[in-house]
Design an enzyme around this catalytic site. Sequence first.
Site, PDB file in Angstrom:
ATOM      1  N   CYS A 151      -2.725  -4.518   6.809  1.00 54.90           N
ATOM      2  CA  CYS A 151      -1.774  -5.630   6.633  1.00 54.90           C
ATOM      3  C   CYS A 151      -1.822  -6.679   7.740  1.00 54.90           C
ATOM      4  O   CYS A 151      -2.155  -7.834   7.507  1.00 54.90           O
ATOM      5  CB  CYS A 151      -0.342  -5.117   6.557  1.00 54.90           C
ATOM      6  SG  CYS A 151      -0.066  -3.849   5.324  1.00 54.90           S
ATOM      7  N   ASP A 200      -2.530  -8.790   0.684  1.00 57.76           N
ATOM      8  CA  ASP A 200      -3.115  -8.744   2.037  1.00 57.76           C
ATOM      9  C   ASP A 200      -4.321  -7.814   2.148  1.00 57.76           C
ATOM     10  O   ASP A 200      -5.198  -8.010   2.981  1.00 57.76           O
ATOM     11  CB  ASP A 200      -2.050  -8.423   3.103  1.00 57.76           C
ATOM     12  CG  ASP A 200      -1.264  -7.159   2.812  1.00 57.76           C
ATOM     13  OD1 ASP A 200      -1.569  -6.470   1.813  1.00 57.76           O
ATOM     14  OD2 ASP A 200      -0.336  -6.856   3.595  1.00 57.76           O
TER      15      ASP A 200
END
Length: 560
Positions: free
Chosen positions: A68, A313
Amino acid sequence: MKLSNFVALTGFLALSEAIPSSRPNFLFVFTDDQDLTMNSVDYMPHVASRIRDQGIDFTNHFVTTALCCPSRVSLWTGRQAHNTNVTDVSPPYGGYPKFVSQGFNEDWFPLWMQNAGYNTYYVGKLFNSHSTSTYNNPFVQGFNGSDFLLDPFTYSYWNSSYQRNHEPPKSYAGHYTTDVTEEKALGFLDDAFEDNERPFFLTVAPIAPHFDQEPNRASGTPPQAPIPAPRHAHLFPDARVPRVPSFNPLNQAGPSWIKDLKHQNQSVVEYEDFFYRQRLRALQGVDEMVDKLLNRLERSGQLNNTYVIYSSDNGFHIGHHRLPPGKCTSYDEDIRVPFFVRGPRVTPGQTDSQVTTHIDFAPTIFEILGLPLRSDFDGTPMRIVRNSSSVPHEHVTVEYWGSAVLEGNYANLVPGNGHRMPNNTYKSARLVSEERNLFYAVWCTGDHELYDLNTDPYQVNNIYTTAKQSFKNRLDALLLVLKSCAGSTCIKPWNELHPDGSVQSLSDALDPGYDDFYARVPKVEYEVCEDGYLISAEGPQWDDVSAGLWNGQALYDLRF
Ligand SMILES: *[C@@H]1O[C@H](CO)[C@@H](O)[C@H](O)[C@H]1NC(C)=O
Ligand SMILES: *[C@@H]1O[C@H](CO)[C@@H](O)[C@H](O)[C@H]1NC(C)=O
Ligand SMILES: *[C@@H]1O[C@H](CO)[C@@H](O)[C@H](O)[C@H]1NC(C)=O
Ligand SMILES: *[C@@H]1O[C@H](CO)[C@@H](O)[C@H](O)[C@H]1NC(C)=O
Ligand SMILES: *[C@@H]1O[C@H](CO)[C@@H](O)[C@H](O)[C@H]1NC(C)=O
Ligand SMILES: *[C@@H]1O[C@H](CO)[C@@H](O)[C@H](O)[C@H]1NC(C)=O
Ligand SMILES: *[C@@H]1O[C@H](CO)[C@@H](O)[C@H](O)[C@H]1NC(C)=O
């Protein structure tokens, strides 16, 4: 060079030349851990019909780090993680504090947009370690309106904390996180509509379908499957992880810690199917949110002047290569994500199979706005405007430092390791062109992987030991350049190896006349496995090699 043919695409012809008379708005919906390869978008009718099918589907879109925070920082700065040095989710190597200490809070995408005349808004998760104790030290810069999810409550589906503008954090105990995100996003749209002068850039970053994490769970408990809204909890009872050849394979050939994973029994596989269904169910809240956001844009008369972008992401795997649920590897499951764009003068129904990456995001928006590209951008625009300056390329480099996070009930694989596996540090290159479809990786443990996805699309047959050395030498030299590339070198790495410009692709480099040269280029290798980007561990550096500082051998020595 076949590459130029490969990049000719349908939509290219369909866009008009004129830039919009009024500057366009942007709505960016950015999910968390959403896969492409397990078909999650097939379960999202609004995202599919109202965004993907109304614009361009970038079918070979990759992240540059499958985790992330590093992936997000790369997207918002336009730079590879080895150039941001935000390589992890928490300090010392990553997280919001590292983003700040690297100076990005004073020089990043939302500030560039404000300088370009935009009002900027953000709802949802920004970065990991952006928390109830770090949010005001300092505040995030660059937004006219923001409402951030904060750690340690970011991934609590029913007890999240949000923090609005410069106000203190507020608990949303008893409210479903995606619905809270939706309400806040609709509110920011209304704020944005009030300004008739400045267009807007709104990012909406819900946490779905990321795992659920409750701060009051016993420490060491692995992250749990995401939690859907009650109205979606019983959907898709028969859905299960697609049984592709890489799913829980009988023969395991992975590198580093992956090679020791055990074949999964029926209980584990059933749990993984449950985990998969929970992800699809959690995504329903996002799909409904997208529908409502587009309705609000439509009613305001702004939809036809708004680019709507949808992505995630990083990707996700469940059971592939015997891995418990998670990301952090550079198999296709983890590095390929949806990337859809609709907008003014973008003809519906297009696909673009050119390799594109998250570090292309910022250059793409700059190009749409007619802003000069920054020299520190490591990417190149994606082809959305007709006269795009996009540089076609067949490669993406995917990098990782530190440990892999494992998720779900069976994540404590190795006694003593908790749900993290060390030695997950690697460099890799993924190449996709008309004739080639390759993956090459070098691990900190000395392991190598080479897959030919034309014959082995699920990456289960590692041909590293049997492939021709001269072939591997080319891939390794490419990776040597890419692992420390900056700016245009990341897009045109072959120019480093062949400064006369004669080689622009792997096919060009395979000319037997270069065999001796490539045999002499030092190989990518690590001194030791580290959890961060420590140059001392990273083996030969291209800049040193080309300057003659590696083992006293200069590039001209290599070449002649
Ligand atoms: C948004 O912020 C920018 C930069 O501070 C400012 O110039 C602009 O006026 C703000 N917009 C609104 C609607 O306040
Ligand atoms: C919900 O979060 C608050 C802090 O925001 C915390 O004090 C409380 O214990 C949490 N409740 C539950 C049930 O986890
Ligand atoms: C299946 O494997 C898991 C993980 O190794 C183990 O905990 C469980 O006991 C096994 N179940 C059966 C029925 O063997
Ligand atoms: C968008 O649609 C509105 C009516 O819904 C129209 O007035 C306007 O001219 C359109 N704008 C563009 C850029 O097509
Ligand atoms: C594309 O065309 C527009 C309008 O003619 C121009 O302003 C812009 O600079 C061009 N962009 C590139 C990358 O050539
Ligand atoms: C990590 O890799 C190194 C080098 O191969 C090895 O010595 C070490 O045992 C590995 N550590 C773990 C926890 O697997
Ligand atoms: C990256 O950050 C870490 C942690 O601050 C630091 O030790 C390392 O030297 C940095 N790497 C580079 C290449 O600057």
